[in-house]
Design a protein around this motif. Structure first.
Motif, PDB file in Angstrom:
ATOM      1  N   LEU A 121      20.761  38.187   0.925  1.00 23.65           N
ATOM      2  CA  LEU A 121      19.938  38.128   2.133  1.00 23.65           C
ATOM      3  C   LEU A 121      19.016  36.924   2.034  1.00 23.65           C
ATOM      4  O   LEU A 121      18.217  36.824   1.108  1.00 23.65           O
ATOM      5  CB  LEU A 121      19.112  39.411   2.268  1.00 23.65           C
ATOM      6  CG  LEU A 121      18.061  39.436   3.367  1.00 23.65           C
ATOM      7  CD1 LEU A 121      18.695  39.312   4.744  1.00 23.65           C
ATOM      8  CD2 LEU A 121      17.221  40.702   3.258  1.00 23.65           C
ATOM      9  N   PHE A 122      19.157  35.991   2.946  1.00 20.74           N
ATOM     10  CA  PHE A 122      18.259  34.851   3.049  1.00 20.74           C
ATOM     11  C   PHE A 122      17.232  35.210   4.117  1.00 20.74           C
ATOM     12  O   PHE A 122      17.599  35.388   5.276  1.00 20.74           O
ATOM     13  CB  PHE A 122      19.037  33.593   3.447  1.00 20.74           C
ATOM     14  CG  PHE A 122      20.026  33.144   2.403  1.00 20.74           C
ATOM     15  CD1 PHE A 122      19.644  32.252   1.422  1.00 20.74           C
ATOM     16  CD2 PHE A 122      21.323  33.620   2.405  1.00 20.74           C
ATOM     17  CE1 PHE A 122      20.543  31.834   0.462  1.00 20.74           C
ATOM     18  CE2 PHE A 122      22.229  33.212   1.444  1.00 20.74           C
ATOM     19  CZ  PHE A 122      21.831  32.320   0.464  1.00 20.74           C
ATOM     20  N   ARG A 123      15.964  35.303   3.724  1.00 18.78           N
ATOM     21  CA  ARG A 123      14.946  35.732   4.688  1.00 18.78           C
ATOM     22  C   ARG A 123      13.698  34.873   4.613  1.00 18.78           C
ATOM     23  O   ARG A 123      13.402  34.276   3.577  1.00 18.78           O
ATOM     24  CB  ARG A 123      14.597  37.189   4.480  1.00 18.78           C
ATOM     25  CG  ARG A 123      13.982  37.482   3.127  1.00 18.78           C
ATOM     26  CD  ARG A 123      13.387  38.841   3.095  1.00 18.78           C
ATOM     27  NE  ARG A 123      12.228  38.828   3.941  1.00 18.78           N
ATOM     28  CZ  ARG A 123      11.147  39.535   3.754  1.00 18.78           C
ATOM     29  NH1 ARG A 123      11.075  40.371   2.762  1.00 18.78           N
ATOM     30  NH2 ARG A 123      10.129  39.459   4.554  1.00 18.78           N
ATOM     31  N   ALA A 124      13.000  34.801   5.714  1.00 18.23           N
ATOM     32  CA  ALA A 124      11.762  34.023   5.796  1.00 18.23           C
ATOM     33  C   ALA A 124      10.600  34.822   5.214  1.00 18.23           C
ATOM     34  O   ALA A 124      10.564  36.042   5.307  1.00 18.23           O
ATOM     35  CB  ALA A 124      11.480  33.668   7.255  1.00 18.23           C
ATOM     36  N   GLN A 125       9.652  34.110   4.611  1.00 17.82           N
ATOM     37  CA  GLN A 125       8.461  34.758   4.061  1.00 17.82           C
ATOM     38  C   GLN A 125       7.608  35.380   5.155  1.00 17.82           C
ATOM     39  O   GLN A 125       7.166  36.505   5.022  1.00 17.82           O
ATOM     40  CB  GLN A 125       7.592  33.728   3.325  1.00 17.82           C
ATOM     41  CG  GLN A 125       7.876  33.614   1.885  1.00 17.82           C
ATOM     42  CD  GLN A 125       6.959  32.589   1.230  1.00 17.82           C
ATOM     43  OE1 GLN A 125       6.316  31.778   1.899  1.00 17.82           O
ATOM     44  NE2 GLN A 125       6.924  32.615  -0.074  1.00 17.82           N
ATOM     45  N   ALA A 126       7.356  34.621   6.191  1.00 13.81           N
ATOM     46  CA  ALA A 126       6.495  35.099   7.273  1.00 13.81           C
ATOM     47  C   ALA A 126       7.261  36.129   8.095  1.00 13.81           C
ATOM     48  O   ALA A 126       8.313  35.833   8.646  1.00 13.81           O
ATOM     49  CB  ALA A 126       6.052  33.935   8.153  1.00 13.81           C
ATOM     50  N   GLU A 148      13.978  34.496  -0.605  1.00  9.84           N
ATOM     51  CA  GLU A 148      12.933  34.322   0.401  1.00  9.84           C
ATOM     52  C   GLU A 148      12.533  32.857   0.502  1.00  9.84           C
ATOM     53  O   GLU A 148      12.472  32.149  -0.504  1.00  9.84           O
ATOM     54  CB  GLU A 148      11.729  35.171   0.007  1.00  9.84           C
ATOM     55  CG  GLU A 148      10.720  35.327   1.093  1.00  9.84           C
ATOM     56  CD  GLU A 148       9.680  36.349   0.726  1.00  9.84           C
ATOM     57  OE1 GLU A 148       9.788  37.481   1.207  1.00  9.84           O
ATOM     58  OE2 GLU A 148       8.773  36.009  -0.046  1.00  9.84           O
ATOM     59  N   PHE A 149      12.256  32.419   1.716  1.00 12.80           N
ATOM     60  CA  PHE A 149      11.923  31.027   1.990  1.00 12.80           C
ATOM     61  C   PHE A 149      10.647  30.940   2.800  1.00 12.80           C
ATOM     62  O   PHE A 149      10.351  31.822   3.606  1.00 12.80           O
ATOM     63  CB  PHE A 149      13.049  30.356   2.787  1.00 12.80           C
ATOM     64  CG  PHE A 149      14.343  30.351   2.041  1.00 12.80           C
ATOM     65  CD1 PHE A 149      14.661  29.303   1.208  1.00 12.80           C
ATOM     66  CD2 PHE A 149      15.219  31.411   2.147  1.00 12.80           C
ATOM     67  CE1 PHE A 149      15.842  29.305   0.498  1.00 12.80           C
ATOM     68  CE2 PHE A 149      16.404  31.425   1.444  1.00 12.80           C
ATOM     69  CZ  PHE A 149      16.713  30.365   0.607  1.00 12.80           C
ATOM     70  N   ALA A 150       9.924  29.839   2.614  1.00 16.61           N
ATOM     71  CA  ALA A 150       8.736  29.572   3.421  1.00 16.61           C
ATOM     72  C   ALA A 150       9.136  29.457   4.884  1.00 16.61           C
ATOM     73  O   ALA A 150      10.261  29.090   5.201  1.00 16.61           O
ATOM     74  CB  ALA A 150       8.065  28.284   2.954  1.00 16.61           C
ATOM     75  N   GLY A 151       8.211  29.783   5.755  1.00 18.90           N
ATOM     76  CA  GLY A 151       8.476  29.695   7.179  1.00 18.90           C
ATOM     77  C   GLY A 151       8.682  31.063   7.789  1.00 18.90           C
ATOM     78  O   GLY A 151       8.463  32.092   7.155  1.00 18.90           O
ATOM     79  N   SER A 152       9.106  31.059   9.023  1.00 16.73           N
ATOM     80  CA  SER A 152       9.331  32.292   9.770  1.00 16.73           C
ATOM     81  C   SER A 152      10.758  32.320  10.303  1.00 16.73           C
ATOM     82  O   SER A 152      11.495  31.334  10.176  1.00 16.73           O
ATOM     83  CB  SER A 152       8.352  32.380  10.950  1.00 16.73           C
ATOM     84  OG  SER A 152       8.710  31.441  11.951  1.00 16.73           O
TER      85      SER A 152
END
Length: 80
Positions: free
Chosen positions: A20-25, A50-54
């Motif tokens: 699962l690739f998901r945004a932090q925000a 998890e990645f920075a951004g929304s």
């Protein structure tokens, strides 16, 4: 038809691993669900990245480059 399909959809377990690739925000309504409901369905294990951004910015720079890099890493892992 789209709305009816959403209401009728019942996710089924998947026997393989899931990434699962998901945004932090996250929206406050979703913050308590870090795996987005995948954990009970991913019978082969769940890898959350998890990645920075929304959700709305993840596919735009400066976030898209890091997502693309991590997607390529995962594809390379699968291809081994």
């Amino acid at each position: 038809a789209h709305y009816q399909a959403i209401l009728a959809y019942r996710p089924q377990p998947y026997t393989g691993p899931v990434t699962l690739f998901r945004a932090q925000a996250q929206a406050l309504s979703r913050a308590a669900d870090p795996d987005k409901g995948w954990r009970p369905l991913a019978q082969g294990g769940l890898d959350v990245r998890e990645f920075a951004g929304s959700h709305h910015t993840l596919l735009r720079e400066p976030y898209a480059g890091e997502l693309a890099k991590q997607l390529q890493i995962k594809l390379d892992e699968i291809g081994e």
